[in-house]
Design an enzyme around this catalytic site. Structure first.
Site, short mmCIF file in Angstrom:
data_model
loop_
_atom_site.label_atom_id
_atom_site.label_comp_id
_atom_site.label_asym_id
_atom_site.label_seq_id
_atom_site.Cartn_x
_atom_site.Cartn_y
_atom_site.Cartn_z
N ARG A 6 -12.39 -9.94 15.34
CA ARG A 6 -12.17 -10.53 16.65
C ARG A 6 -12.35 -9.45 17.70
O ARG A 6 -12.59 -8.29 17.38
CB ARG A 6 -10.75 -11.10 16.74
N GLU A 28 0.85 -1.18 0.00
CA GLU A 28 0.00 0.00 0.00
C GLU A 28 0.89 1.23 0.00
O GLU A 28 2.01 1.20 0.51
CB GLU A 28 -0.88 0.06 1.25
#
Length: 1440
Positions: A277, A205
């Protein structure tokens, strides 16, 4: 709500503080808890926080990653659920699946969601599909070379992030700010990712240097919290919720974003990743909302809804104040940012407490820490309910000052420095802030307050009160305080110092940190150089490479892979010595020609994209006579310059195909793209040759637009915007692609591709090239280009056959929908080429004008200019010959030649410099400007101005076209475009008056004034007036002329006045009054231009747009709408009678009939009247030879078509394949009616090298009676329009044959045919209507004869047939150029459907009807017969 029986006992598959946190939440809910631990982790506090504990097999981290061992532990203890905490297997879809298969409830998202968000690349795609912006980067795992290419593409001062595809928590991730450091960082990230996540795949990125990391907590699909504020905060929360809803997210999760904190970013933010999570920072959300997230997660796993949890009330969840979590880690930081893990035995552990302070940790006195696990020891969470952020900071500082830890070094001094920094309090921090401030933050020079009792080891009383210091030093007290704190914070374990003595006099290289050996890079007996890599150690999930500190020979290895080595103990024993490899370079240590397996795999993967490995696709493409995209690109770009981007992507159809099938069948997802140089050998500056090339590949899914090739285009278009690359775009393809994978519902237009491309208009040159079929989305991109270059075999339309049929609009072949027969003359296509090879050459030539001057050029003999314009002011000449002579040889490229033909627009070069040319065309309306010409000229001026190309205006204009017919085209508005555009040009305008310079028309050609241009000069043939001179004399001297009573004297006076006016209008006379820079020798025109170019100031480098965008086409309004006063609904069908029509104009009557028919039967085709020909061409003598003897052509055909004498004729239109003659007089046989056989034109068409003849009867097809006929039958034929128009037979000076007297009289007549009236309006008698229309037509035209034919013919059935049947073979000749012959034998209706879409609705023999074409066909008896047709063809149908 009481707990459900579905979760009664919970295995906690984690360790440390998070395991304790989950155990507490389970206990509060009455759920039994079971902890697990590895053999070397038995003394961790979490083991005792649960109701039971199970030892796992193994040491360190591996047991916590052992799925089989964890499931066995859960089953053996009777658990029905598993909570993974965070880290370890928390985001493992395989673990969640195995739990489900074992009948265990996995407390977390579903395996599908874990798969999705565990793949960071797919997560980016999901965000994009939800309409959430993502950081520029790859959407798949990349190779090292692709990462290097990506880094280089970002330009100077760029940086990137390497990230693990399956990662999270910063492991397997690194920021790389120097491309030279990329390879080393890549290797470390690969290794870390492989160890932490089982996959070494990385993606890249672009690094946003100043960003804030924002996290949004999600539970189910309702609750979202973050630490931002205002509209940006709401936008980020909304984006997180949108992604979650789009993928049907369940359980807890954290959606992470980067908020651009750089100046001028305007709150831009980007999706980063999703941690599917429980988040490490969940405690912050708990403190500001009061919601126990772990309990909520457990209850959601029990099946409790969000509403039942009470989490559906936004007002109740409103954040209260601020919370700060500080992570206390067992590590210290140095000024260069290095992290030094610490270990030891906790001698003291006292957590802070008090109002607003919470500590989640697992330390206790006597605990022996281990570097095998994460360095986190405790999380201190401080909450202040006030709206002042600094209150929370102050409370955090107080809490840290109370935290007593002895025996192990921690990062509390670092955390304290962070909290005390003014930037934090003022909100000026960002993701790179710590790196920038590391020297100050890691400093231990300051005095830090502690709020606990410090213990000191008793020593013998020295008799001194307090410490002994130099009392003369004013800083002695502070130095002593610092020494005490350092002694307190660093526990020195009292043990024997490691022995570094090795065999044969070697000395051991000590481990700088405690860690696990993951790689040994040397062997015993090997010579090593100083700085050479020896060993790789992993500590706290990060890898550290240990290098040799001296030259020498490795005598012994003190470690093996997997060993845990403590700090200071030897790794390798090296005998210092002179070594033979000391002076060898890195290149000498490797074979540069050796292809490693990973590189070979890369070669093999790229091979799928190469033409030589796609024989089936190539054969199919060649079978159509077309080329492969790579062939076009090879011809277009400079040799070896094409650097392809994203060649390895495939179609997003993984649910339907294997990866191998996608690589074979969808290489590059049907779109080749990359950077290159074009025309580099021509240009003075090679950097001006750079360009981006984008090419759809029709051999891949018909060139359709898929999700990934849209994404690839987004990448290329963003590069074009940032670095101002011109784009050459080959757009052949079928539009949007159905069938790509998509998760969940969504809208169909949430793509940025079209927006990004449209934003480039006016910023960079956009060159569109198409061949074959181009429909829908591909067409939309093509239409946004500055220029459209198409091949003769192209068909271009906004919707293809499937879309048309789906809309219930009929069934068509692709070639019928948007053929070049009308897309060229209507202005859609700018330049028509024979094939892809010619189109590519034209694209190179077009682009060259925008790239700058070229190095080499030659010029024609300029003396020719003196003789092109005839001295006889009434005689025509060819303006294009002037352009060709002024320009460098071979440099002329005309744009839109067949549209707006009254204005010529072209690019040329003068002494290598590019120039745009606008010129009047004296062959059309004598050079007058009409609506189409004005639109064409204005758009061309915009294009030149946008890209700093000077303009040459060649003027021969009698004014604006006038009259009601042209005014009905909204000329008033259209002609003003030339004024507004020209007057606001920022580029220099060079004006040359060639002949007529009359009125407003010539002003439109020069920016509305002769004084606008850099120069305005005239040739001796020029003449100047405010309007045509005859009219100006009549208006200006009307009173004087009226006062002359004698008619002959008046005429003589008038003619003398006109003669004087023409004399005064001559350039050499008119220039005496000023306003003209000079009257020049035509041969000096080029010199004026070249000298002026040299005298211009340098063109400033342009970094933005001068114009918002370039017009894509004309803006011509529908004349029918204009005449009707705007868009109105059709009137309801009222009774229509002859009386109601009487007294109206012919146009009004025809409109009333047409509207009545349409209201009653919309499928009926009606044709409304038009009027005569304007601007008749010059009369030519029979011996004239353009391009070969017209007299021979005509004479050769007189016998077979009953043509009479050819004393003279008028040549209306010529081109290499066509000659059209109007006013050709023929003698019909006595038995035939007047208007049945007399042609008013002959058209000779060259077919396969031979000239063929067609008689022209139907001239014009238009949408409005006020539109004037353009001159030239070929032009008329090219403007064939649809069902709302009319057909007009209009003949000037035609022969009227009287059957009784055998006399011929010359008359003007016009024949109006109203066709296909299936249902005539009630009370209308056809005979009466015919008489009424005939009389009105005579009055309208002021002629002695007018014939109006009213027929009852319908396109649905024919009146006469050819006698063909299904067994009739296709004949040779003109019909053979079409692809398909379709007809209905019962209705005897012949339809030809092919590239030019001819429909023959009324087929008769020559003796039975009007003649406008002929062909021999075999009838049902097997005999050949000559047939004719009435409804003709599009522009070039018979000429192809």
């Amino acid at each position: 709500m009481p707990p459900s029986d579905s979760v009664s006992k919970l295995l906690i598959a984690n360790r440390g503080e998070i395991a304790i946190r989950v155990a507490r939440a389970a206990s509060d809910l009455g759920i039994g808890a079971v902890s697990v631990y590895s053999k070397d982790d038995a003394r961790s506090l979490h083991v005792h926080a649960a109701d039971e504990a199970v030892e796992l097999d193994g040491l360190g981290v591996p047991p916590y990653l052992d799925i089989d061992g964890l499931i066995e532990a859960a089953q053996s203890t009777g658990c029905d659920a598993v909570h993974p905490g965070y880290g370890f297997l928390a985001e493992s879809a395989e673990f969640a699946r195995r739990c489900r298969d074992a009948g265990l409830t996995f407390v977390g998202p579903t395996p599908h969601l874990l798969d999705l968000f565990g793949d960071k690349v797919r997560a980016r795609q999901a965000a994009r599909e939800a309409g959430v912006p993502v950081i520029e980067g790859s959407d798949e795992a990349v190779t090292l070379q692709e990462a290097l290419d990506f880094f280089e593409s970002l330009g100077e001062d760029a940086a990137i992030m390497l990230k693990a595809v399956s990662g999270g928590g910063g492991r397997g991730s690194r920021a790389v700010t120097n491309i030279d450091e990329l390879e080393a960082a890549w290797q470390r990230c690969e290794s870390e990712a492989r160890m932490a996540f089982g996959s070494s795949a990385l993606y890249v990125e672009q690094l946003i240097p100043r960003a804030r990391h924002i996290e949004v907590q999600i539970i189910g699909d309702c609750t979202a919290r973050s630490d931002t504020c205002g509209s940006t905060r709401e936008a980020i929360i909304e984006a997180a919720v949108r992604i979650a809803r789009d993928v049907s997210y369940s359980s807890l999760g954290t959606f992470e974003f980067l908020l651009d904190a750089s100046a001028g970013s305007n709150g831009s933010f980007y999706f980063l990743e999703t941690n599917a999570r429980l988040q490490v920072e969940h405690t912050v959300t708990e403190q500001v909302t009061g919601v126990d997230l772990v309990q909520s997660q457990l209850r959601a796993a029990q099946g409790v809804s969000i509403a039942d949890l009470g989490l559906d009330d936004p007002s109740w969840l409103r954040p209260r104040g601020f919370a700060i979590q500080t992570r206390v880690n067992m590590e210290t930081l140095t000024a260069d940012g290095s992290v030094r893990p610490a270990s030891g035995t906790l001698k003291a552990y006292e957590a802070p407490s008090g109002p607003g302070v919470r500590t989640d940790g697992f330390g206790y006195v006597g605990y022996q820490t281990s570097t095998a696990f994460d360095s986190l020891l405790a999380k201190v969470i401080s909450h202040s309910p006030t709206p002042r952020f600094e209150d929370a900071v102050t409370r955090s500082l107080r809490a840290l000052s109370e935290f007593r830890i002895e025996g192990v070094a921690t990062n509390i001094p670092f955390l304290t420095n962070v909290l005390e920094h003014e930037d934090l309090v003022q909100g000026r921090v960002h993701t790179r802030w710590v790196d920038e401030q590391m020297a100050a933050l890691a400093s231990t020079n300051g005095v830090q307050r502690v709020r606990y009792l410090q213990t000191v080891t008793p020593t013998a009383d020295s008799g001194f009160a307090g410490a002994r210091v130099d009392s003369r030093d004013p800083l002695a007290l502070f130095k002593h305080d610092e020494q005490v704190k350092q002694q307190q914070s660093v526990q020195v374990v009292e043990e024997d110092a490691p022995d570094l003595t090795g065999p044969e006099g070697s000395i051991g290289l000590p481990a700088p940190i405690q860690g696990t050996i993951v790689a040994i890079l040397v062997e015993e007996g090997q010579e090593v150089r100083k700085g050479q890599d020896l060993v790789a150690m992993e500590a706290m999930k990060m890898e550290h490479v240990i290098s040799a500190d001296r030259d020498g020979i490795v005598k012994s290895l003190a470690c093996s892979i997997g060993d845990v080595i403590r700090e200071g103990f030897p790794l390798v024993f090296i005998l210092e010595a002179e070594v033979s490899v000391a002076e060898l370079s890195g290149d000498d240590l490797i074979d540069p020609d050796f292809i490693r397996p990973d590189l070979q795999e890369n070669y093999d993967r790229h091979a799928y994209t190469l033409d030589e490995n796609r024989p089936v696709a190539m054969a199919k493409r060649r079978g159509r006579g077309y080329r492969m995209p790579r062939e076009n690109i090879e011809q277009l770009v400079d040799p070896g310059s094409f650097q392809e981007y994203w060649p390895l992507i495939v179609a997003r159809q993984h649910q339907r195909n294997t990866d191998e099938q996608l690589r074979e069948n969808t290489p590059a997802d049907g779109l080749l793209a990359g950077t290159a140089t074009i025309n580099g050998d021509l240009l003075e500056e090679e950097r001006d040759a750079r360009a981006i090339v984008v090419h759809y590949d029709y051999t891949v899914l018909a060139g359709t637009q898929g999700g990934r090739n849209h994404y690839k285009q987004d990448r290329m278009f963003e590069m074009a915007r940032r670095f101002q690359f011109p784009i050459v775009f080959y757009t052949e393809g079928g539009g949007g692609r159905p069938g790509d994978d998509r998760t969940g519902p969504g809208v169909a237009f949430d793509t940025y591709t079209f927006t990004q491309f449209s934003k480039l208009s006016g910023l960079v040159p956009l060159v569109g090239v198409t061949n074959g079929r181009c429909f829908a989305g591909n067409t939309a991109l093509l239409a946004c280009c500055d220029v459209i270059i198409a091949t003769e075999g192209s068909t271009v339309a906004m919707g293809g056959p499937a879309m048309i049929e789906g809309g219930g609009l009929g069934i068509y072949t692709p070639e019928e929908v948007g053929p070049m027969s009308f897309q060229v003359p209507n202005g859609v296509v700018d330049i028509l080429c024979k094939d892809e090879e010619e189109a590519t050459d034209i694209a190179k030539k077009y682009l060259s004008y925008f790239q700058g001057p070229i190095k080499e050029w030659t010029a024609p003999d300029q003396r020719r200019l003196r003789h092109i314009v005839p001295e006889n002011r009434l005689r025509l000449y060819d303006m294009r010959e002037i352009i060709d002579t002024i320009a460098d040889e071979g440099s002329v490229l005309e744009i839109r030649e067949k549209f707006g033909i009254g204005i010529i627009t072209a690019f040329i070069r003068v002494e290598g410099h590019p120039i745009g040319v606008i010129a009047n065309n004296p062959h059309h309306l004598a050079g007058a400007i009409d609506s189409d010409g004005s639109d064409k000229g204005a758009r061309f001026l915009q294009l030149c101005d946008a890209f700093d190309i000077p303009v040459l205006s060649l003027m021969d204009c009698p004014g604006m076209m006038v009259g009601p017919d042209v005014e009905a085209t909204a000329l008033v508005r259209h002609c003003a475009r030339m004024f507004n555009t020209g007057a606001n040009l920022s580029v220099p305008l060079f004006g040359v008056v060639v002949r007529k310079a009359y009125g407003l028309g010539v002003q439109a050609m020069c920016g509305a004034s002769a004084l606008v241009g850099f120069f305005t000069v005239a040739w001796p043939t020029a003449e100047f007036a405010g309007m045509n001179l005859e009219g100006s004399v009549k208006l200006g001297y009307r009173k004087e002329l009226i006062a002359i009573e004698d008619a002959e004297e008046r005429i003589e006076t008038y003619e003398n006045m006109v003669a004087r006016a023409y004399e005064n209008a001559k350039a050499v006379n008119a220039a005496a009054g000023g306003g003209l820079d000079d009257v020049i020798d035509p041969a000096e025109t080029r010199t004026w231009i070249a000298n002026s170019l040299k005298r211009l100031p340098p063109t400033p480098e342009r970094r933005g747009k001068k114009r918002p965008y370039i017009d894509t086409c004309t803006d011509r309004q529908n004349a029918e709408t204009a005449e009707a006063g705007g868009s109105q609904a059709k009137p309801s069908p009222l009774p229509l009678t002859i009386a109601a029509l009487e007294g109206q104009s012919l146009e009004s009557m025809m409109r009333a009939i047409y509207e009545r028919q349409q209201a009653m039967c919309p499928s009926v085709c009606s044709y409304v009247l038009g009027t005569g020909i304007y601007g008749l061409p010059q009369v030519l003598e029979p011996e004239t030879d353009p391009p070969e003897s017209v007299a021979e052509l005509v004479t050769g055909w007189t016998g077979s078509i009953w043509i009479g004498e050819f004393s003279d004729y008028e040549l209306a239109w010529t081109e290499p394949k066509r000659i059209v003659l109007v006013s050709v007089e023929g003698v019909p046989p006595p038995h035939q009616g007047f208007y049945e056989t007399v042609g008013n034109g002959l058209e000779f068409v060259r077919i396969r090298g031979e000239w063929e003849l067609t008689i022209i009867s139907r001239l014009f097809d238009c949408e409005d009676p006020s539109v004037p006929l353009p001159d030239g039958i070929g032009t008329l034929a090219s403007r064939h329009r649809g069902e709302d128009g009319y057909f007009l037979y209009d003949v000037e000076e035609a022969v009227d044959y009287d059957h009784e007297s055998q006399d011929e009289t010359e008359q003007r007549y016009s024949i109006l045919e109203i066709r296909n009236p299936q249902d005539w309006p009630p009370a209308i008698d056809v005979a009466e209507l015919t008489d009424l229309l005939t009389a009105t037509a005579r009055e309208r035209w002021s002629v002695d004869f007018a014939c109006v034919s009213v027929t009852r013919r319908s396109v649905e059935s024919g009146d006469a047939g050819t006698g063909l049947n299904a067994d009739s073979p296709m004949p040779d000749g003109i019909l053979s150029i079409f692809e398909e012959l379709r007809y209905d034998p019962e209705q005897a209706l012949l339809r030809l459907i092919g590239e030019r879409s001819i429909v023959l609705a009324w087929v008769e023999t020559r003796g039975g009807g009007q003649v406008n074409g002929g062909e021999f066909v075999r009838d049902s008896s097997g005999e050949w017969a000559e047939r004719t047709w009435v409804s003709m063809y599009g522009c070039d149908a018979l000429g192809q």
